[in-house]
Design an enzyme around this catalytic site. Structure first.
Site, PDB file in Angstrom:
ATOM      1  N   HIS A 137       0.858  -1.116  -0.016  1.00  0.00           N
ATOM      2  CA  HIS A 137       0.022   0.011   0.096  1.00  0.00           C
ATOM      3  C   HIS A 137       1.077   1.289   0.247  1.00  0.00           C
ATOM      4  CE1 HIS A 137       0.885   0.183   4.220  1.00  0.00           C
ATOM      5  NE2 HIS A 137       0.585  -0.807   4.557  1.00  0.00           N
TER       6      HIS A 137
ATOM      7  N   HIS B  68       4.056   1.603   2.314  1.00  0.00           N
ATOM      8  CA  HIS B  68       4.949   0.900   1.641  1.00  0.00           C
ATOM      9  C   HIS B  68       5.937   1.771   0.694  1.00  0.00           C
ATOM     10  CE1 HIS B  68       2.833  -2.748   2.867  1.00  0.00           C
ATOM     11  NE2 HIS B  68       4.128  -3.003   3.504  1.00  0.00           N
TER      12      HIS B  68
ATOM     13  N   CYS C 137      -0.029 -11.780  18.970  1.00  0.00           N
ATOM     14  CA  CYS C 137      -0.873 -11.371  17.925  1.00  0.00           C
ATOM     15  C   CYS C 137       0.039 -11.752  16.554  1.00  0.00           C
ATOM     16  CB  CYS C 137      -0.842  -9.671  17.988  1.00  0.00           C
ATOM     17  SG  CYS C 137      -1.368  -9.171  16.513  1.00  0.00           S
TER      18      CYS C 137
ATOM     19  N   CYS D 231       1.090  -8.713  14.282  1.00  0.00           N
ATOM     20  CA  CYS D 231       2.408  -8.517  14.570  1.00  0.00           C
ATOM     21  C   CYS D 231       3.423  -9.328  14.491  1.00  0.00           C
ATOM     22  CB  CYS D 231       2.370  -7.727  16.068  1.00  0.00           C
ATOM     23  SG  CYS D 231       1.300  -6.304  16.099  1.00  0.00           S
TER      24      CYS D 231
ATOM     25  N   CYS E 138      -4.816  -5.884  20.480  1.00  0.00           N
ATOM     26  CA  CYS E 138      -3.441  -5.242  19.971  1.00  0.00           C
ATOM     27  C   CYS E 138      -3.833  -3.914  19.437  1.00  0.00           C
ATOM     28  CB  CYS E 138      -2.920  -6.397  18.872  1.00  0.00           C
ATOM     29  SG  CYS E 138      -1.836  -5.317  17.763  1.00  0.00           S
TER      30      CYS E 138
ATOM     31  N   HIS F 224      -3.515  -3.711  15.614  1.00  0.00           N
ATOM     32  CA  HIS F 224      -4.429  -4.684  14.747  1.00  0.00           C
ATOM     33  C   HIS F 224      -5.840  -4.564  15.192  1.00  0.00           C
ATOM     34  CE1 HIS F 224      -0.351  -6.219  13.053  1.00  0.00           C
ATOM     35  NE2 HIS F 224      -1.173  -6.107  12.139  1.00  0.00           N
TER      36      HIS F 224
ATOM     37  N   LYS G 182      -7.455   6.536   8.793  1.00  0.00           N
ATOM     38  CA  LYS G 182      -6.207   5.643   8.741  1.00  0.00           C
ATOM     39  C   LYS G 182      -6.724   4.551   7.626  1.00  0.00           C
ATOM     40  CE  LYS G 182      -4.138   1.737  11.511  1.00  0.00           C
ATOM     41  NZ  LYS G 182      -4.163   1.134  12.488  1.00  0.00           N
TER      42      LYS G 182
ATOM     43  N   LYS H 283      -8.536  -2.292   5.464  1.00  0.00           N
ATOM     44  CA  LYS H 283      -9.329  -2.991   4.400  1.00  0.00           C
ATOM     45  C   LYS H 283     -10.754  -2.715   4.716  1.00  0.00           C
ATOM     46  CE  LYS H 283      -6.252  -6.828   3.309  1.00  0.00           C
ATOM     47  NZ  LYS H 283      -5.717  -8.054   3.825  1.00  0.00           N
TER      48      LYS H 283
HETATM   49 ZN   LIG Z   1      -0.924  -6.769  15.830  1.00  0.00          ZN
END
Ligand SMILES: [Zn+2]
Length: 509
Positions: free
Chosen positions: A24, A27, A133, A136, A150, A153, A304, A307
């Site tokens: 995305h 990156h 997680c 992560c 998390c 996430h 943010k 998806k």
């Molecule tokens: Zn995480």
């Protein structure tokens, strides 16, 4: 007598992204920042190594492959190719794209790293229960999970109990604290340095560096001497920074380029790079990287990217629609270098039209067009007055100013100065009106062409595709920063016919 000139070297890395999903814009930001640093160092005359790659030994990839009903190796190969394509498209000057599933180039080095840590007495086996997680690929303490989820996430970690190998991170707290405090291991920016120091001072706990074959679903690097365990994905992924320059396979190359001058990473993986990784290197008796450069996250139109929100920006579509350099320009100039920033098409259009087209593009095109019209594309010779000399002196002055910022890794500030230089030449040209002021025409266009040649060099780190186009038009063959103030274009030299550098983007009504 043999005179041996060794070039200074510079080695940098991007983070090694997981390839469980397509790249995305975040990156792209990291690739572009890394590339700007790399190209800047390269035009300083340094011998460059840049390692990027794909982190493939993760459980996330196994899950993603299962969801698609294909093999993990097939998923990794396909997605690694997409990341590589993005690196190519943004112009990243990487020297190695290391895939962590590479048994020939990556495996021997990480096995050696493990064995050296083991030899130092820093790896031991222990029964363990913890919250993990998968997103992560990291264990969390309950206190680190607001509302039990998390923070990266927004998902509840899995509870895991098994016997694993552990790394004695606790042993390295004092040493790491001293190294980071003294900037021997420099963390940029200062706020991130303080964040790491607070974490280290809070006391370091040993961390798990393996998982059972069963939990790893047989995917990953087996622990040397114990094939019932797979190396923790971070242990092997961090190793990419040394295997990418030959650790375990090409000792000459490795000893020439290690330690890294800078690791470029996102803020979410700071701990791995500023704590775990240096501790592993200390344990193995290897030198530490000199710097860790920590960028923020990118939001899309103020939100943010995720998806579930369906607002993930596909960098490939942007490159296709607007060209790569306008995107690079927005990522380097619009997003703060060391903190979070927003990206929107509206701002992209505004910056493209008002800055690239109206400033740099306009100056370049007018200068060349006028030289074509009045001097048949030949640089005119002229006697300069004091104003011309003052304008000309700005090339060298700005080359130095930009260097000061780039040496501090202040990429956005460097780019702002570049545009300031361009704007000053653009104004000089407009004020002089060489299209009607015949008396000062030759000297104005001579000075403008010199300004253009400086810009063709100084824009290389930021807008490499444009810089190359400019140099082609001006017949400048090599690009070295120290040449920016020099007379690369001499009277009588012939230029190529002018071309527009940027396209105006029509705004949607
Ligand atoms: Zn995480």
């Amino acid at each position: 007598m043999v005179i041996c000139i060794t070039k200074e070297k510079f080695y940098l890395t991007t983070a090694i992204p997981y390839v469980n999903a397509a790249p995305h814009l975040g990156h792209a930001l990291e690739f572009v920042q890394t590339d700007a640093i790399a190209r800047y160092q390269k035009v300083q005359g340094k011998e460059l190594r840049l390692v990027t790659g794909s982190d493939e030994n993760s459980l996330k990839n196994v899950h993603a492959a299962e969801a698609e009903g294909i093999g993990t190796d097939a998923l990794c190969a396909r997605n690694a190719a997409i990341f590589r394509k993005m690196a190519d498209e943004v112009g990243l000057v990487y020297t190695s794209f290391t895939r962590t599933s590479d048994r020939k180039l990556h495996l021997p080095g990480v096995e050696r790293l493990w064995k050296l840590c083991d030899k130092s007495g820093d790896i031991y086996k222990k029964k363990y229960r913890g919250l993990y997680c998968v997103g992560c690929e990291s264990f969390y303490e309950e206190s680190e999970l607001p509302n039990g989820v998390c923070p990266e996430h927004n998902k509840k970690p899995e509870e895991i109990e098994e016997e694993n190998y552990f790394f004695k991170l606790s042993k390295y707290g004092k040493k790491l604290e001293a190294l980071i405090e003294s900037d021997e291991l420099l963390i940029l920016p200062e706020t991130r340095k303080n964040e790491v120091l607070a974490f280290v001072r809070g006391g370091l706990k040993d961390f798990s560096v393996s998982r059972s074959q069963e939990r790893a679903k047989g995917w990953g690097v087996p622990v040397p001497g114990d094939s019932s365990q797979i190396m923790y994905v971070w242990f092997d992924a961090l190793g990419t920074y040394i295997t990418g320059i030959g650790y375990g396979t090409d000792e000459k190359e490795f000893s020439k380029f290690w330690p890294a001058d800078v690791h470029v990473i996102g803020k979410g993986i700071l701990r791995f790079h500023a704590v775990y990784w240096p501790a592993m290197l200390l344990s193995a008796g290897l030198k530490l990287p000199k710097r860790v450069f920590v960028h923020g996250y990118i939001t899309a139109e103020g939100q943010k990217m995720s998806k579930s929100l369906g607002n993930i920006i596909d960098p490939f579509k942007l490159f296709e629609k607007f060209g790569v350099d306008p995107i690079r320009y927005c990522l380097l100039g619009g997003v703060p270098t060391f903190s979070d920033g927003d990206f929107s098409e509206k701002e992209l259009v505004a910056r493209n039209n008002n800055e690239l087209v109206a400033n740099l593009g306009n100056f370049a095109y007018r200068t060349q067009k006028l030289i074509e019209k009045f001097y048949a594309n030949e640089i005119p010779s002229a006697k300069l007055d004091a104003d011309d000399e003052a304008q000309l002196a700005k090339t060298e002055e700005y080359a130095k100013k930009i260097s000061v910022e780039m040496d501090k890794y202040e990429l956005r500030r460097g780019l702002e100065l570049l545009m300031e230089l361009s704007s000053s030449f653009n104004k000089y040209l407009s004020d002089r009106e060489p299209w009607k002021n015949e008396a000062k025409r030759a000297q104005t266009l001579y000075v403008s062409s010199r300004g253009l040649s400086a810009l063709a060099i100084l824009s290389e780190p930021f807008l490499p595709f444009t810089a190359e186009k400019m140099r082609k038009a001006l017949e400048i063959k090599k690009v070295e920063w120290k040449d920016a103030g020099k007379e690369l274009l001499k009277p009588g030299m012939k230029l190529n016919p002018p071309e527009q550098l940027f396209k105006k983007i029509e705004e949607k009504k």
